[in-house]
Scaffold this active site. Structure first.
Site, PDB file in Angstrom:
ATOM      1  N   GLU A  19     -13.709   1.081  22.381  1.00  0.00           N
ATOM      2  CA  GLU A  19     -14.865   0.518  21.667  1.00  0.00           C
ATOM      3  C   GLU A  19     -14.481  -0.236  20.393  1.00  0.00           C
ATOM      4  O   GLU A  19     -14.871   0.136  19.287  1.00  0.00           O
ATOM      5  CB  GLU A  19     -15.874   1.620  21.351  1.00  0.00           C
ATOM      6  CG  GLU A  19     -16.540   2.180  22.587  1.00  0.00           C
ATOM      7  CD  GLU A  19     -17.751   3.065  22.262  1.00  0.00           C
ATOM      8  OE1 GLU A  19     -17.831   3.592  21.144  1.00  0.00           O
ATOM      9  OE2 GLU A  19     -18.616   3.193  23.138  1.00  0.00           O
ATOM     10  N   CYS A  29     -13.057  -6.048   8.667  1.00  0.00           N
ATOM     11  CA  CYS A  29     -12.236  -5.737   7.497  1.00  0.00           C
ATOM     12  C   CYS A  29     -12.218  -6.960   6.579  1.00  0.00           C
ATOM     13  O   CYS A  29     -12.256  -8.100   7.051  1.00  0.00           O
ATOM     14  CB  CYS A  29     -10.814  -5.377   7.942  1.00  0.00           C
ATOM     15  SG  CYS A  29      -9.716  -4.944   6.571  1.00  0.00           S
ATOM     16  N   CYS A  32      -6.484  -9.709   5.780  1.00  0.00           N
ATOM     17  CA  CYS A  32      -7.475 -10.403   6.610  1.00  0.00           C
ATOM     18  C   CYS A  32      -7.833 -11.758   6.002  1.00  0.00           C
ATOM     19  O   CYS A  32      -8.043 -12.735   6.726  1.00  0.00           O
ATOM     20  CB  CYS A  32      -8.717  -9.535   6.807  1.00  0.00           C
ATOM     21  SG  CYS A  32      -8.423  -8.173   7.974  1.00  0.00           S
ATOM     22  N   GLU A  42     -18.571   4.870  30.332  1.00  0.00           N
ATOM     23  CA  GLU A  42     -19.123   6.083  29.715  1.00  0.00           C
ATOM     24  C   GLU A  42     -20.637   6.078  29.816  1.00  0.00           C
ATOM     25  O   GLU A  42     -21.277   5.023  29.752  1.00  0.00           O
ATOM     26  CB  GLU A  42     -18.795   6.140  28.208  1.00  0.00           C
ATOM     27  CG  GLU A  42     -17.355   6.291  27.841  1.00  0.00           C
ATOM     28  CD  GLU A  42     -17.175   6.396  26.320  1.00  0.00           C
ATOM     29  OE1 GLU A  42     -18.148   6.733  25.614  1.00  0.00           O
ATOM     30  OE2 GLU A  42     -16.069   6.127  25.849  1.00  0.00           O
ATOM     31  N   TYR A  96     -21.721  18.926  19.873  1.00  0.00           N
ATOM     32  CA  TYR A  96     -22.983  19.083  20.595  1.00  0.00           C
ATOM     33  C   TYR A  96     -23.264  17.915  21.541  1.00  0.00           C
ATOM     34  O   TYR A  96     -24.346  17.815  22.097  1.00  0.00           O
ATOM     35  CB  TYR A  96     -24.148  19.279  19.619  1.00  0.00           C
ATOM     36  CG  TYR A  96     -24.041  20.579  18.853  1.00  0.00           C
ATOM     37  CD1 TYR A  96     -23.763  21.767  19.533  1.00  0.00           C
ATOM     38  CD2 TYR A  96     -24.182  20.618  17.473  1.00  0.00           C
ATOM     39  CE1 TYR A  96     -23.635  22.962  18.836  1.00  0.00           C
ATOM     40  CE2 TYR A  96     -24.067  21.810  16.774  1.00  0.00           C
ATOM     41  CZ  TYR A  96     -23.790  22.984  17.467  1.00  0.00           C
ATOM     42  OH  TYR A  96     -23.661  24.164  16.790  1.00  0.00           O
TER      43      TYR A  96
HETATM   44  C1  GLA Z   1     -18.452   6.351  22.466  1.00  0.00           C
HETATM   45  C2  GLA Z   1     -16.980   6.650  22.426  1.00  0.00           C
HETATM   46  C3  GLA Z   1     -16.649   8.043  22.831  1.00  0.00           C
HETATM   47  C4  GLA Z   1     -17.644   9.030  22.282  1.00  0.00           C
HETATM   48  C5  GLA Z   1     -19.021   8.626  22.745  1.00  0.00           C
HETATM   49  C6  GLA Z   1     -20.084   9.587  22.292  1.00  0.00           C
HETATM   50  O1  GLA Z   1     -18.872   5.712  23.565  1.00  0.00           O
HETATM   51  O2  GLA Z   1     -16.217   5.749  23.168  1.00  0.00           O
HETATM   52  O3  GLA Z   1     -15.347   8.340  22.337  1.00  0.00           O
HETATM   53  O4  GLA Z   1     -17.582   9.019  20.896  1.00  0.00           O
HETATM   54  O5  GLA Z   1     -19.322   7.386  22.198  1.00  0.00           O
HETATM   55  O6  GLA Z   1     -21.344   9.142  22.685  1.00  0.00           O
HETATM   56 ZN    ZN Z   2      -7.880  -6.232   6.856  1.00  0.00          ZN
END
Ligand code: GLA
Ligand code: ZN
Length: 677
Positions: A150, A155, A160, A307, A357
């Site tokens: 992700e 920055c 930069c 995911e 959680y």
């Molecule tokens: C993101 C991240 C994961 C985790 C999930 C939780 O998608 O890639 O590592 O933190 O969120 O929702």
């Molecule tokens: Zn930087």
């Protein structure tokens, strides 16, 4: 390069057994067997374990996780492990941490915390990716590479700033061209030396926050640079992998994520993947839009759902559980829109820190008799039954929705006409209308080949670049329909206004001139009367808000007129006949029922409206696999529905034979998948 080669839709997700005792690994795999889980995403946050210090790699844990996966017959999407920095890295190379928008140099903490310009970060991240690839390139369990995690953020450090200047030198022939692009004569900003250029942030051009800038051109280029600069770090990891392995590589995207122009990244991914965490449980059409956006990144090639949570998230203020059936429905929705993998975050719940959680396939107790585990296992059973029947399916869309990060950025960093105008909201609203009408939609960049589409919907096409105006005109010329909205055709690629009538290069196509544009607070509603341009007794009174073009038709027919204010009676919506086609201009933000009405009228003549349009909550998506059509009926509503089957075929989830006209019954939150033949 194709997607990872798999025998069926990969099912599983993030698996971080290095975070719990090895005695539990057996229990994990036993549960995966029960759930039909065959795919593990491994090592996303393993940097600190895999490289305990700058000079040492230690693959003991990854070796053990992969050996166990292989022994259990599971395939692995292996991460490079650079998703979060280890403490020693920041300790030894303080420049790896970021400087924020306020100009504060951060110290070690959190994740997504690396400065993409830091030489130490770039060198060590690429080296780790290379080392992981070298060690596991030939591992029989590994089928794909998961680079970082992700990517995002920005920055504003001195490194930069220096990289920004290099990026600018590459983009502009010289300082004159840059001064011209940024319109720097305004407020006496003419730069005479590259070193005078600094990142636009709270200390320089900005006031109030990242969207309030004195110089849109500078800020826009910094957004582009930031996206490109992060992309460079991705590419460096990927190149390091390529030295050892030809397996396909991806990084997990976040859907409609403003800071990164995924269209510019897409060519560098072998296949697209993304993480689906919708803002609430009522986002069915928004999710469909985002899936289509991700599918559009690689020209309609399937993507991976990398995911989703099986149950709850943890990062929101309030984190409701997915209601019974919802995880299954949303998983099938992803597949319906082009996902060739269904993966979760994560397979076992974290025992500590900020995601303890967050929901997982296995809870802290490792139970397999919970409601959510049973649903995960049931879906695993369905995916097993479907086998390879859906892999590689393409969406046969004749309608395109244009999505443009530059326009998104330009509209939302603009001073004027209205800060309440949000790019995503407008796109979501037009997509919602298409979705409700059961229209199959591709979501594509402005550079896409439009010649295969009968309908092109381009809301908030603020920035018109290259030959896009001509290509849109060509769609109409050959009989297609083009639709755009208020604040389209306003600026060139540098965010400078066209020195011509509004909507600039789109004016001829739409046959209008905008005399002026009013803006009002969101609670001010101007009623717009919409009337069929073909004289049918077909009328709707729809609310309009936010921005209001006073549209002067220059050949176009009037479709909608304002009902109040000094421009009562002035055109708000028009349709221009061009060649064999039509060009619709919507000069305001119409309430959803108005957008629905217009879209139905605009697309009707193309026969793209779906067979179940108007059945509340029922979504219809189509994929074509090896020439065979597959219909997905996804019921998001609270009431059962019954509709007629369109084609003869097989219900892939039950094996039942279906004939055209058969009644298909869907309970609330339910799915039917029919393969023709
Ligand atoms: C993101 C991240 C994961 C985790 C999930 C939780 O998608 O890639 O590592 O933190 O969120 O929702
Ligand atoms: Zn930087």
């Amino acid at each position: 390069m194709p997607l990872p080669s798999t025998a069926r839709i990969p099912y599983g997700g993030d698996y971080n057994p290095e975070q719990w005792p090895e005695q539990l690994w057996g229990e994990d795999h036993a549960a995966f067997d029960l759930a039909g889980i065959d795919t593990l995403t491994v090592g996303v946050f393993a940097w600190a374990l895999t490289q305990p210090d700058e000079d040492t790699y230690d693959f003991a844990v990854l070796d053990a996780v992969l050996a166990r996966a292989q022994a259990e017959g599971r395939q692995v999407c292996l991460a490079t492990g650079t998703g979060a920095l280890p403490p020693w890295l920041a300790d030894r190379h303080p420049d790896v941490t970021r400087t924020d928008f306020e100009g504060r140099r951060h110290v070690y903490g959190q994740r997504h915390n690396a400065c993409p310009s830091s030489p130490a970060y770039r060198r060590l991240a690429a080296a780790l990716a290379g080392a992981v690839a070298e060690r596991y390139a030939g591992h029989p369990a590994v089928i794909a590479w998961h680079v970082n995690n992700e990517y995002g953020g920005a920055c504003y450090c001195d490194l930069c700033a220096a990289e920004f200047r290099v990026w600018l030198r590459d983009r502009y022939a010289g300082l004159d061209a840059l001064n011209d692009a940024w319109n720097t004569t305004f407020w006496s900003h003419r730069f005479t030396d590259w070193r005078q250029i600094v990142p636009p942030n709270a200390l320089s051009e900005h006031w109030r926050g990242p969207d309030h800038t004195a110089f849109q051109g500078i800020t826009l280029d910094y957004l582009r640079f930031t996206s490109d600069n992060l992309l460079r770090t991705y590419r460096e990891e990927k190149e390091a992998i390529r030295a050892h392995s030809d397996l396909p590589a991806t990084t997990n995207f976040m859907g409609m994520y403003r800071p990164i122009d995924y269209h510019r990244w897409a060519p560098h991914l072998d296949f697209a993947s993304w993480d689906n965490y919708p803002p609430d449980s009522r986002s069915a059409s928004r999710m469909a839009l985002t899936h289509a956006l991700m599918r559009g990144l690689k020209d309609g090639q399937p993507f991976w759902l990398m995911e989703q949570t099986p149950t709850v998230t943890a990062s929101r203020d309030v984190n409701p559980v997915k209601r019974p059936g919802v995880m299954r429905l949303w998983s099938w929705q992803a597949v319906a829109h082009g996902a060739d993998a269904v993966l979760f975050f994560q397979l076992r719940q974290s025992r500590g820190a900020s995601e303890k959680y967050h929901g997982a396939v296995l809870d802290h107790a490792g139970r397999t008799d919970t409601r959510s585990f049973r649903e995960v296992a049931a879906l695993g059973g369905e995916l097993e039954r479907v086998g390879d029947a859906l892999l590689g399916g393409r969406t046969p869309a004749r309608t395109a929705l244009l999505f443009d990060w530059d326009s998104w950025w330009a509209v939302e960093i603009s001073d004027g006409p209205n800060r309440h105008l949000r790019y995503q909201q407008v796109l979501i609203s037009y997509h919602q209308a298409l979705w409700a009408a059961g229209v199959q939609v591709d979501v594509v960049p402005g550079t896409a080949d439009l010649s295969g589409y009968d309908v092109v919907v381009a809301p908030l096409l603020h920035m018109v670049k290259g030959d896009l105006a001509q290509r849109l005109a060509a769609v109409a010329d050959r009989g297609g329909t083009v639709l755009t909205t208020v604040l389209s055709g306003r600026v060139d690629e540098n965010d400078n206004a066209f020195l011509s009538d509004v909507p600039g290069p789109l004016a001829d196509l739409f046959g209008v001139r905008i005399d002026e544009t009013d803006a009002q607070p969101p609670d001010v509603v101007n009623p717009v009367t919409l009337r069929s341009p073909d004289g049918a007794a077909d009328e709707l009174l729809a609310g309009a808000t936010t921005v209001f073009d006073l549209v002067l038709p220059r050949g176009a027919d009037v479709v909608g007129t304002y009902g109040s204010d000094f421009y009562a009676g002035v055109a708000a919506v028009t349709r221009n006949r061009v060649g064999a086609g039509e060009a619709w201009y919507v000069g305001t933000c119409l309430a959803q029922e108005g957008v629905d009405w217009l879209i139905r009228r605009a697309v009707d003549r193309h026969g793209v409206v779906g067979p179940y349009a108007g059945v509340a909550g029922l979504e219809h998506a189509v994929r074509v696999v090896d020439g065979r059509r597959v219909d997905f009926l996804l019921h998001h509503g609270d009431e059962p529905v019954e509709v007629a089957a369109q084609v003869a075929g097989e219900d892939l989830l039950t094996g039942r034979r279906i004939e055209p006209g058969d009644r298909l019954r869907l309970a609330p939150i339910d799915v039917v998948v029919v393969r023709a033949g």
